[in-house]
Motif scaffolding. Structure first.
Motif, PDB file in Angstrom:
ATOM      1  N   SER A 289       0.833  -1.210   0.000  1.00 22.98           N
ATOM      2  CA  SER A 289       0.000   0.000   0.000  1.00 22.98           C
ATOM      3  C   SER A 289       0.864   1.255   0.000  1.00 22.98           C
ATOM      4  CB  SER A 289      -0.924   0.002   1.223  1.00 22.98           C
ATOM      5  OG  SER A 289      -1.847  -1.067   1.168  1.00 22.98           O
ATOM      6  N   VAL A 290       1.891   1.256   0.833  1.00 26.19           N
ATOM      7  CA  VAL A 290       2.766   2.422   0.912  1.00 26.19           C
ATOM      8  C   VAL A 290       3.525   2.608  -0.392  1.00 26.19           C
ATOM      9  CG1 VAL A 290       4.860   3.325   2.008  1.00 26.19           C
ATOM     10  CG2 VAL A 290       2.997   2.427   3.414  1.00 26.19           C
ATOM     11  N   ARG A 291       3.998   1.499  -0.984  1.00 21.86           N
ATOM     12  CA  ARG A 291       4.720   1.601  -2.253  1.00 21.86           C
ATOM     13  C   ARG A 291       3.826   2.215  -3.333  1.00 21.86           C
ATOM     14  NH1 ARG A 291       4.681  -1.495  -6.695  1.00 21.86           N
ATOM     15  NH2 ARG A 291       6.516  -1.438  -8.077  1.00 21.86           N
ATOM     16  N   GLU A 292       2.586   1.745  -3.426  1.00 23.32           N
ATOM     17  CA  GLU A 292       1.670   2.284  -4.440  1.00 23.32           C
ATOM     18  C   GLU A 292       1.403   3.769  -4.217  1.00 23.32           C
ATOM     19  OE1 GLU A 292      -1.814  -0.115  -4.388  1.00 23.32           O
ATOM     20  OE2 GLU A 292      -0.782  -1.918  -5.142  1.00 23.32           O
ATOM     21  N   ARG A 293       1.257   4.164  -2.945  1.00 26.43           N
ATOM     22  CA  ARG A 293       1.001   5.572  -2.668  1.00 26.43           C
ATOM     23  C   ARG A 293       2.222   6.420  -3.027  1.00 26.43           C
ATOM     24  NH1 ARG A 293      -2.902   7.809   0.510  1.00 26.43           N
ATOM     25  NH2 ARG A 293      -4.059   6.016  -0.341  1.00 26.43           N
ATOM     26  N   LEU A 294       3.400   5.923  -2.706  1.00 24.94           N
ATOM     27  CA  LEU A 294       4.610   6.661  -3.060  1.00 24.94           C
ATOM     28  C   LEU A 294       4.734   6.828  -4.577  1.00 24.94           C
ATOM     29  CD1 LEU A 294       7.209   5.184  -0.554  1.00 24.94           C
ATOM     30  CD2 LEU A 294       6.591   7.592  -0.753  1.00 24.94           C
ATOM     31  N   LEU A 295       4.440   5.779  -5.322  1.00 30.50           N
ATOM     32  CA  LEU A 295       4.516   5.877  -6.779  1.00 30.50           C
ATOM     33  C   LEU A 295       3.535   6.913  -7.314  1.00 30.50           C
ATOM     34  CD1 LEU A 295       4.920   2.106  -7.790  1.00 30.50           C
ATOM     35  CD2 LEU A 295       6.685   3.880  -7.671  1.00 30.50           C
ATOM     36  N   SER A 296       2.363   7.005  -6.679  1.00 25.69           N
ATOM     37  CA  SER A 296       1.400   8.023  -7.119  1.00 25.69           C
ATOM     38  C   SER A 296       1.923   9.424  -6.818  1.00 25.69           C
ATOM     39  CB  SER A 296       0.038   7.802  -6.443  1.00 25.69           C
ATOM     40  OG  SER A 296       0.051   8.178  -5.074  1.00 25.69           O
ATOM     41  N   TYR A 297       2.619   9.592  -5.693  1.00 23.93           N
ATOM     42  CA  TYR A 297       3.212  10.890  -5.378  1.00 23.93           C
ATOM     43  C   TYR A 297       4.322  11.233  -6.372  1.00 23.93           C
ATOM     44  CZ  TYR A 297       0.883  10.621  -0.783  1.00 23.93           C
ATOM     45  OH  TYR A 297      -0.035  10.531   0.239  1.00 23.93           O
ATOM     46  N   PHE A 298       5.084  10.222  -6.790  1.00 24.11           N
ATOM     47  CA  PHE A 298       6.133  10.472  -7.780  1.00 24.11           C
ATOM     48  C   PHE A 298       5.518  10.984  -9.075  1.00 24.11           C
ATOM     49  CE2 PHE A 298       8.907   6.870  -5.791  1.00 24.11           C
ATOM     50  CZ  PHE A 298       9.120   7.656  -4.669  1.00 24.11           C
ATOM     51  N   GLU A 299       4.353  10.468  -9.449  1.00 26.17           N
ATOM     52  CA  GLU A 299       3.666  10.945 -10.648  1.00 26.17           C
ATOM     53  C   GLU A 299       3.232  12.402 -10.479  1.00 26.17           C
ATOM     54  OE1 GLU A 299       3.230   9.784 -13.541  1.00 26.17           O
ATOM     55  OE2 GLU A 299       3.606   7.645 -13.419  1.00 26.17           O
ATOM     56  N   ILE A 300       2.752  12.726  -9.292  1.00 26.03           N
ATOM     57  CA  ILE A 300       2.275  14.082  -9.038  1.00 26.03           C
ATOM     58  C   ILE A 300       3.421  15.083  -9.116  1.00 26.03           C
ATOM     59  CG2 ILE A 300       1.366  15.607  -7.228  1.00 26.03           C
ATOM     60  CD1 ILE A 300      -0.378  13.248  -6.302  1.00 26.03           C
ATOM     61  N   ALA A 301       4.537  14.741  -8.483  1.00 27.45           N
ATOM     62  CA  ALA A 301       5.658  15.682  -8.429  1.00 27.45           C
ATOM     63  C   ALA A 301       6.418  15.745  -9.747  1.00 27.45           C
ATOM     64  CB  ALA A 301       6.609  15.304  -7.303  1.00 27.45           C
ATOM     65  N   GLY A 302       6.480  14.631 -10.462  1.00 29.89           N
ATOM     66  CA  GLY A 302       7.234  14.584 -11.707  1.00 29.89           C
ATOM     67  C   GLY A 302       8.646  14.078 -11.491  1.00 29.89           C
ATOM     68  N   SER A 303       9.139  13.300 -12.422  1.00 29.48           N
ATOM     69  CA  SER A 303      10.446  12.667 -12.266  1.00 29.48           C
ATOM     70  C   SER A 303      11.585  13.669 -12.223  1.00 29.48           C
ATOM     71  CB  SER A 303      10.669  11.670 -13.405  1.00 29.48           C
ATOM     72  OG  SER A 303      10.616  12.326 -14.655  1.00 29.48           O
ATOM     73  N   GLU A 304      11.344  14.906 -12.733  1.00 31.88           N
ATOM     74  CA  GLU A 304      12.408  15.908 -12.740  1.00 31.88           C
ATOM     75  C   GLU A 304      12.645  16.527 -11.365  1.00 31.88           C
ATOM     76  OE1 GLU A 304       8.531  17.948 -13.390  1.00 31.88           O
ATOM     77  OE2 GLU A 304       9.508  16.156 -14.188  1.00 31.88           O
ATOM     78  N   ASP A 305      11.742  16.290 -10.414  1.00 29.81           N
ATOM     79  CA  ASP A 305      11.898  16.845  -9.066  1.00 29.81           C
ATOM     80  C   ASP A 305      12.993  16.070  -8.329  1.00 29.81           C
ATOM     81  OD1 ASP A 305      11.535  17.458  -6.241  1.00 29.81           O
ATOM     82  OD2 ASP A 305       9.608  18.329  -6.807  1.00 29.81           O
ATOM     83  N   PRO A 306      14.043  16.727  -7.854  1.00 28.77           N
ATOM     84  CA  PRO A 306      15.133  16.002  -7.187  1.00 28.77           C
ATOM     85  C   PRO A 306      14.690  15.267  -5.939  1.00 28.77           C
ATOM     86  CG  PRO A 306      15.365  18.387  -6.901  1.00 28.77           C
ATOM     87  CD  PRO A 306      14.298  18.173  -7.935  1.00 28.77           C
ATOM     88  N   ARG A 307      13.622  15.719  -5.301  1.00 30.88           N
ATOM     89  CA  ARG A 307      13.119  15.018  -4.117  1.00 30.88           C
ATOM     90  C   ARG A 307      12.561  13.659  -4.483  1.00 30.88           C
ATOM     91  NH1 ARG A 307       9.385  19.971  -2.259  1.00 30.88           N
ATOM     92  NH2 ARG A 307       9.044  19.855  -4.527  1.00 30.88           N
ATOM     93  N   VAL A 308      12.014  13.556  -5.688  1.00 32.07           N
ATOM     94  CA  VAL A 308      11.515  12.264  -6.159  1.00 32.07           C
ATOM     95  C   VAL A 308      12.671  11.296  -6.354  1.00 32.07           C
ATOM     96  CG1 VAL A 308      10.413  11.088  -8.109  1.00 32.07           C
ATOM     97  CG2 VAL A 308       9.422  13.188  -7.195  1.00 32.07           C
ATOM     98  N   ALA A 309      13.748  11.754  -6.967  1.00 25.38           N
ATOM     99  CA  ALA A 309      14.902  10.885  -7.203  1.00 25.38           C
ATOM    100  C   ALA A 309      15.464  10.348  -5.897  1.00 25.38           C
ATOM    101  CB  ALA A 309      15.977  11.653  -7.974  1.00 25.38           C
ATOM    102  N   THR A 310      15.544  11.217  -4.886  1.00 27.50           N
ATOM    103  CA  THR A 310      16.067  10.783  -3.584  1.00 27.50           C
ATOM    104  C   THR A 310      15.155   9.760  -2.937  1.00 27.50           C
ATOM    105  OG1 THR A 310      17.132  12.940  -3.257  1.00 27.50           O
ATOM    106  CG2 THR A 310      16.770  11.584  -1.304  1.00 27.50           C
ATOM    107  N   ALA A 311      13.850  10.017  -2.949  1.00 26.83           N
ATOM    108  CA  ALA A 311      12.903   9.093  -2.332  1.00 26.83           C
ATOM    109  C   ALA A 311      12.835   7.771  -3.102  1.00 26.83           C
ATOM    110  CB  ALA A 311      11.520   9.732  -2.265  1.00 26.83           C
TER     111      ALA A 311
END
Length: 320
Positions: A289-311
């Motif tokens: 459940s947590v993995r799926e939610r995190l992946l949805s947040y990555f979509e929201i922020a966009g792969s270009e966001d450095p915070r996404v890359a770190t997470a």
């Protein structure tokens, strides 16, 4: 000066605007200057526009961004009404600036791109590069002092053009450079319209239809993640969600509700840290459940966001 979004004060979440509805326009050029052969921002001739004051949006900002290579664009992100004082100041410069007024509540992508957390937020764009200026209202004399300095920066960047309006002094119509919104695909437009009216269920259905037609439609995937977050938050308040999460630290749903608040408020690091710390304590269904939610947040922020890359890197480490 009032906050656009202050979830810590218990604002009803149904009033929250969509957070970064990506895809209407590529704002990546906000992050860098467009270089010329000599490495400076492009200097261009004067430009003719329909008006020195335009309404900017997530959809038409690409055209406005192009104007900034010729003449300095001042961006005002407002929450209720644009500032008449700012407009007077900009017009007093006789075409040295174009003012782009953006309703921050309706244009979340620009709100995030300019990192606006207060209304109004005022910035300049010079040669495609944003220059933060100030938050709140300034008196005319103070504002002019700021914009005098902006013009100095513009000259150093090679942006020295001026803008004139489409009608000449003789009344003849000239060529116009006016932002034009690009049409969205039908399901995307229907989803945007539904979001604007607060109908998140219909918006979700429209994005799912778009994905069914094209499973690789990244804009639809991002839109679905964003509107699903809005739907989950609808009808709740920040105070009650945080109270439940504090009293149930091991409850996955309660913790993910709080991370929804954090993401909606732009606090991605807080959301990612909370879920990744929780991840290691969970059984396999909870981890899924947590993995799926995190992946949805990555979509929201966009792969270009450095915070996404770190997470994403930390999540991968925890998975394997």
């Amino acid at each position: 000066m009032g906050l656009l979004v202050d979830l810590s004060k218990g604002i009803v979440v149904t009033e929250l605007p969509p957070t970064q509805l990506r895809g209407a326009v590529d704002l990546s050029s906000l992050l860098r200057k467009a270089p010329t052969e000599n490495g400076s921002a492009e200097a261009a001739a004067d430009v003719t526009v329909a008006s020195l004051v335009v309404d900017g949006s997530d959809a038409n900002f690409g055209q406005i961004l192009e104007l900034s290579k010729t003449v300095v664009v001042v961006v005002e992100l407002y929450a209720a009404e644009p500032s008449p004082t700012l407009e007077r100041v900009i017009l007093s410069y006789g075409g040295k600036f174009i003012l782009a007024r953006v309703d921050a509540r309706l244009n979340p992508q620009l709100t995030q791109a300019f990192q606006a957390v207060a209304a109004p937020t005022v910035a300049a764009v010079i040669g495609g590069k944003p220059v933060p200026l100030y938050e709140g209202e300034l008196a005319e004399a103070e504002a002019k002092s700021v914009f005098d300095q902006v013009l100095t920066i513009a000259v150093q960047s090679g942006v020295t053009g001026s803008a004139t309006t489409a009608l000449s002094s003789e009344g003849a119509e000239s060529d116009q450079v006016e932002p034009v919104e690009e049409p969205l695909p039908p399901h995307h437009q229907a989803a945007f319209d539904a979001i604007d009216s607060g109908d998140y269920t219909t918006a979700i259905a429209e994005y799912l239809a778009a994905i069914a037609e094209n499973p690789r439609d990244q804009l639809a995937l991002a839109g679905l993640a964003q509107v699903s977050l809005l739907d989950r938050l609808s009808g709740a308040t920040a105070e009650e969600l945080r109270t439940v999460a504090a009293s149930q630290p091991g409850d996955v749903d309660a913790q993910m509700a709080v991370t929804d608040l954090d993401v909606a408020g732009g606090h991605l690091d807080d959301a990612f840290s909370r879920l990744l710390d929780l991840f290691v304590t969970l059984d396999q269904p909870g981890k899924n459940s947590v993995r799926e939610r995190l992946l949805s947040y990555f979509e929201i922020a966009g792969s270009e966001d450095p915070r996404v890359a770190t997470a994403r890197k930390r999540l991968t480490t925890l998975l394997y």
